[in-house]
Design a protein around this motif. Structure first.
Motif, PDB file in Angstrom:
ATOM      1  N   ASN A  34      -7.287  13.898  -7.625  1.00  0.00           N
ATOM      2  CA  ASN A  34      -7.359  12.439  -7.739  1.00  0.00           C
ATOM      3  C   ASN A  34      -8.715  12.009  -8.275  1.00  0.00           C
ATOM      4  OD1 ASN A  34      -4.798  12.052  -6.522  1.00  0.00           O
ATOM      5  ND2 ASN A  34      -5.727  12.425  -4.530  1.00  0.00           N
ATOM      6  N   VAL A  57      -6.950   6.722 -10.963  1.00  0.00           N
ATOM      7  CA  VAL A  57      -7.024   5.291 -10.695  1.00  0.00           C
ATOM      8  C   VAL A  57      -8.196   4.762 -11.522  1.00  0.00           C
ATOM      9  CG1 VAL A  57      -7.399   3.476  -8.991  1.00  0.00           C
ATOM     10  CG2 VAL A  57      -6.104   5.526  -8.357  1.00  0.00           C
ATOM     11  N   LYS A  84      -2.935   4.602 -12.408  1.00  0.00           N
ATOM     12  CA  LYS A  84      -2.891   3.248 -11.859  1.00  0.00           C
ATOM     13  C   LYS A  84      -4.155   2.534 -12.291  1.00  0.00           C
ATOM     14  CE  LYS A  84       0.181   4.827  -8.675  1.00  0.00           C
ATOM     15  NZ  LYS A  84       1.349   4.262  -8.036  1.00  0.00           N
ATOM     16  N   PHE A  95     -11.315   0.823  -1.859  1.00  0.00           N
ATOM     17  CA  PHE A  95     -10.683   2.073  -1.431  1.00  0.00           C
ATOM     18  C   PHE A  95     -11.324   2.530  -0.129  1.00  0.00           C
ATOM     19  CE2 PHE A  95     -11.007   2.049  -6.113  1.00  0.00           C
ATOM     20  CZ  PHE A  95      -9.661   1.872  -6.401  1.00  0.00           C
ATOM     21  N   PRO A  96     -10.570   3.240   0.691  1.00  0.00           N
ATOM     22  CA  PRO A  96     -11.168   3.772   1.916  1.00  0.00           C
ATOM     23  C   PRO A  96     -12.131   4.919   1.626  1.00  0.00           C
ATOM     24  CG  PRO A  96      -8.829   4.347   1.782  1.00  0.00           C
ATOM     25  CD  PRO A  96      -9.134   3.499   0.594  1.00  0.00           C
ATOM     26  N   SER A  99     -11.534   9.187  -0.328  1.00  0.00           N
ATOM     27  CA  SER A  99     -10.214   9.075  -0.950  1.00  0.00           C
ATOM     28  C   SER A  99     -10.035   9.957  -2.184  1.00  0.00           C
ATOM     29  CB  SER A  99      -9.955   7.631  -1.408  1.00  0.00           C
ATOM     30  OG  SER A  99     -10.074   6.731  -0.354  1.00  0.00           O
TER      31      SER A  99
ATOM     32  N   LEU B  93       1.266   1.264  -5.710  1.00  0.00           N
ATOM     33  CA  LEU B  93      -0.040   1.073  -5.060  1.00  0.00           C
ATOM     34  C   LEU B  93      -1.158   1.772  -5.825  1.00  0.00           C
ATOM     35  CD1 LEU B  93       1.026   1.625  -1.324  1.00  0.00           C
ATOM     36  CD2 LEU B  93       0.418  -0.563  -2.399  1.00  0.00           C
ATOM     37  N   PRO B  94      -2.267   1.083  -6.046  1.00  0.00           N
ATOM     38  CA  PRO B  94      -3.361   1.671  -6.828  1.00  0.00           C
ATOM     39  C   PRO B  94      -4.295   2.527  -5.980  1.00  0.00           C
ATOM     40  CG  PRO B  94      -3.906  -0.593  -6.284  1.00  0.00           C
ATOM     41  CD  PRO B  94      -2.546  -0.310  -5.669  1.00  0.00           C
ATOM     42  N   PHE B  95      -3.720   3.445  -5.205  1.00  0.00           N
ATOM     43  CA  PHE B  95      -4.510   4.318  -4.347  1.00  0.00           C
ATOM     44  C   PHE B  95      -4.014   5.749  -4.506  1.00  0.00           C
ATOM     45  CE2 PHE B  95      -3.844   0.213  -2.182  1.00  0.00           C
ATOM     46  CZ  PHE B  95      -5.124  -0.275  -2.274  1.00  0.00           C
ATOM     47  N   PRO B  96      -4.911   6.707  -4.304  1.00  0.00           N
ATOM     48  CA  PRO B  96      -4.455   8.101  -4.382  1.00  0.00           C
ATOM     49  C   PRO B  96      -3.606   8.485  -3.166  1.00  0.00           C
ATOM     50  CG  PRO B  96      -6.823   7.992  -3.929  1.00  0.00           C
ATOM     51  CD  PRO B  96      -6.362   6.581  -4.106  1.00  0.00           C
ATOM     52  N   ASP B  97      -2.943   9.612  -3.250  1.00  0.00           N
ATOM     53  CA  ASP B  97      -2.166  10.146  -2.136  1.00  0.00           C
ATOM     54  C   ASP B  97      -3.089  10.368  -0.928  1.00  0.00           C
ATOM     55  OD1 ASP B  97      -0.483  10.341  -4.279  1.00  0.00           O
ATOM     56  OD2 ASP B  97      -0.319  12.528  -4.249  1.00  0.00           O
ATOM     57  N   SER B  99      -4.564   8.655   1.470  1.00  0.00           N
ATOM     58  CA  SER B  99      -5.810   7.887   1.580  1.00  0.00           C
ATOM     59  C   SER B  99      -5.991   7.190   2.918  1.00  0.00           C
ATOM     60  CB  SER B  99      -5.860   6.788   0.516  1.00  0.00           C
ATOM     61  OG  SER B  99      -5.706   7.305  -0.760  1.00  0.00           O
ATOM     62  N   PHE B 100      -4.898   6.734   3.523  1.00  0.00           N
ATOM     63  CA  PHE B 100      -5.020   5.841   4.679  1.00  0.00           C
ATOM     64  C   PHE B 100      -4.486   6.480   5.962  1.00  0.00           C
ATOM     65  CE2 PHE B 100      -5.073   3.049   1.023  1.00  0.00           C
ATOM     66  CZ  PHE B 100      -6.057   2.129   1.357  1.00  0.00           C
ATOM     67  N   GLU B 124       6.016   4.489  -1.590  1.00  0.00           N
ATOM     68  CA  GLU B 124       4.601   4.304  -1.915  1.00  0.00           C
ATOM     69  C   GLU B 124       3.734   4.282  -0.652  1.00  0.00           C
ATOM     70  OE1 GLU B 124       3.755   5.279  -4.917  1.00  0.00           O
ATOM     71  OE2 GLU B 124       2.545   3.487  -5.293  1.00  0.00           O
ATOM     72  N   ARG B 127       3.374   7.785   0.425  1.00  0.00           N
ATOM     73  CA  ARG B 127       2.495   8.544  -0.460  1.00  0.00           C
ATOM     74  C   ARG B 127       1.012   8.334  -0.115  1.00  0.00           C
ATOM     75  NH1 ARG B 127      -0.509   7.587  -4.702  1.00  0.00           N
ATOM     76  NH2 ARG B 127       0.145   5.436  -5.002  1.00  0.00           N
TER      77      ARG B 127
END
Lengths: 225, 225
Positions: A34, A57, A84, A95-96, A99, B93-97, B99-100, B124, B127
């Motif tokens: 990523n 991203v 994205k 972003f967190p 990531s 969603l504009p975030f990588p796999d 992430s949260f 999503e 993901r």
């Protein structure tokens, strides 16, 4: 006063400078990971990475550029890869922590003319990278052997208050309307900035072309969180 | 035809429905973790989480709502916590796999009136969650014992082509201008949808109030990646 609002105005075709992503990136970062493209503009580097199998991203505060990038993203599809784009600010990334495997800033630092913001941008890149994550950064170096640049640095210093920061105007001299400001880095300055947060793994010297036909010293750096 | 463009138009104050975040969330997700608030609107739930010590990213495709949320985020500061907002689509969603730590969708699914988009939205969320990450989701249930809703479901079905999906107009009847569409879920429908991706850990039945003074059956679910 020049700030990000000036950069915001640039449309797709007017984005200054074409700086390629250095080959070193591919030595340190493997496809399938990523990657965050900070200051992605209309996505030139983002799409290059995407086509090579990275999940990308791209982020930029210029809404027009992101609109173009999203439009283009709909047109192509690479099996198993994701791309994205998002509007956002490099000094406050949405972003967190931890990531991304890698972040790239290709000729992005040239646009950050406030010293405290440079520090914040690198802190944010550090924060969103995973442990041992990779930062690839390319930046314009100062060009004291080039009379044209020397004149700019010295002539604009009384206004910009920082050596290496100069003003680009629509008439190519200080009498015109200010379009944006740029900062060219000394090697020491850039090293210190990056080393505040990262371990430098690779440092290369190169020459970049600018859209106006000039050339400039350039640095291509790979660093690790 | 109703789609996300109708939702896009709503301003801060007009966002329909006030649904609280269920207490179960706090049992399953601990402060200090990274939470994504999907369909955050102007950030009511995001700020609640932020104040309790979570690091929050709120996402909504409504640019106005995000503008309000960002403005409010500048006003408050919680020590050690982060809150960020971004414009984006829940189905991309504009975030990588991975992430949260957690994602919340508070009364968001009511706005997704295309069945295939519901599946994509849950995919999503899955993901971008880390392994064993938590999804908290609340949704409106169908209300067949309420004559008003029963009439809507049955009366609007010939137009919406899906039972439980109804049209909200500016005159409160089908003769008016369509403002947006809503979908109320059957329990089976929602269970199947979530179980396609997640393991359900907790399922609660509740009653939600709507801004027009109605009440509706509601579900509050905690699920795990």
């Amino acid at each position: 006063m020049s700030d990000i609002n000036n950069w915001r105005k640039f449309s797709n075709k007017k984005t200054p400078a074409i700086v390629p992503l250095g080959k070193k990136f591919y030595e340190y970062v493997k496809p399938g990971t990523n990657v965050l493209d900070i200051g992605c503009a209309f996505g030139r580097v983002s799409f290059e990475l995407y086509k090579k199998g990275y999940n990308v991203v791209g982020i930029d505060f210029n809404e027009n550029e992101i609109k173009y990038a999203k439009r283009d993203a709909k047109k192509i599809s690479v099996l198993g890869s994701k791309i994205k784009f998002v509007v956002g600010n490099a000094n406050d990334l949405p972003f967190p922590d931890n990531s991304f495997d890698a972040a790239v800033m290709v000729a992005f630092m040239v646009t950050i003319v406030k010293p405290e913001e440079r520090i914040q941008v690198l802190k944010e890149a550090y924060r969103v990278l995973k442990d041992k994550g990779t930062l690839y950064l390319s930046a314009f170096g100062q060009n004291w052997d080039n009379e044209k640049y020397k004149k700019r640095y010295e002539g604009h210093f009384p206004i910009t208050k920082e050596m290496g920061t100069f003003i680009v105007t629509d008439t190519h001299d200080l009498g015109g309307k200010e379009l944006y400001r740029c900062h060219h880095y000394t090697e020491d300055e850039l090293r210190t900035l990056i080393q505040n947060e990262f371990n430098i793994l690779s440092w290369e010297y190169t020459t970049f072309k600018t859209p106006s036909g000039n050339t400039s010293n350039g640095f291509m750096i790979v660093a690790q969180k």
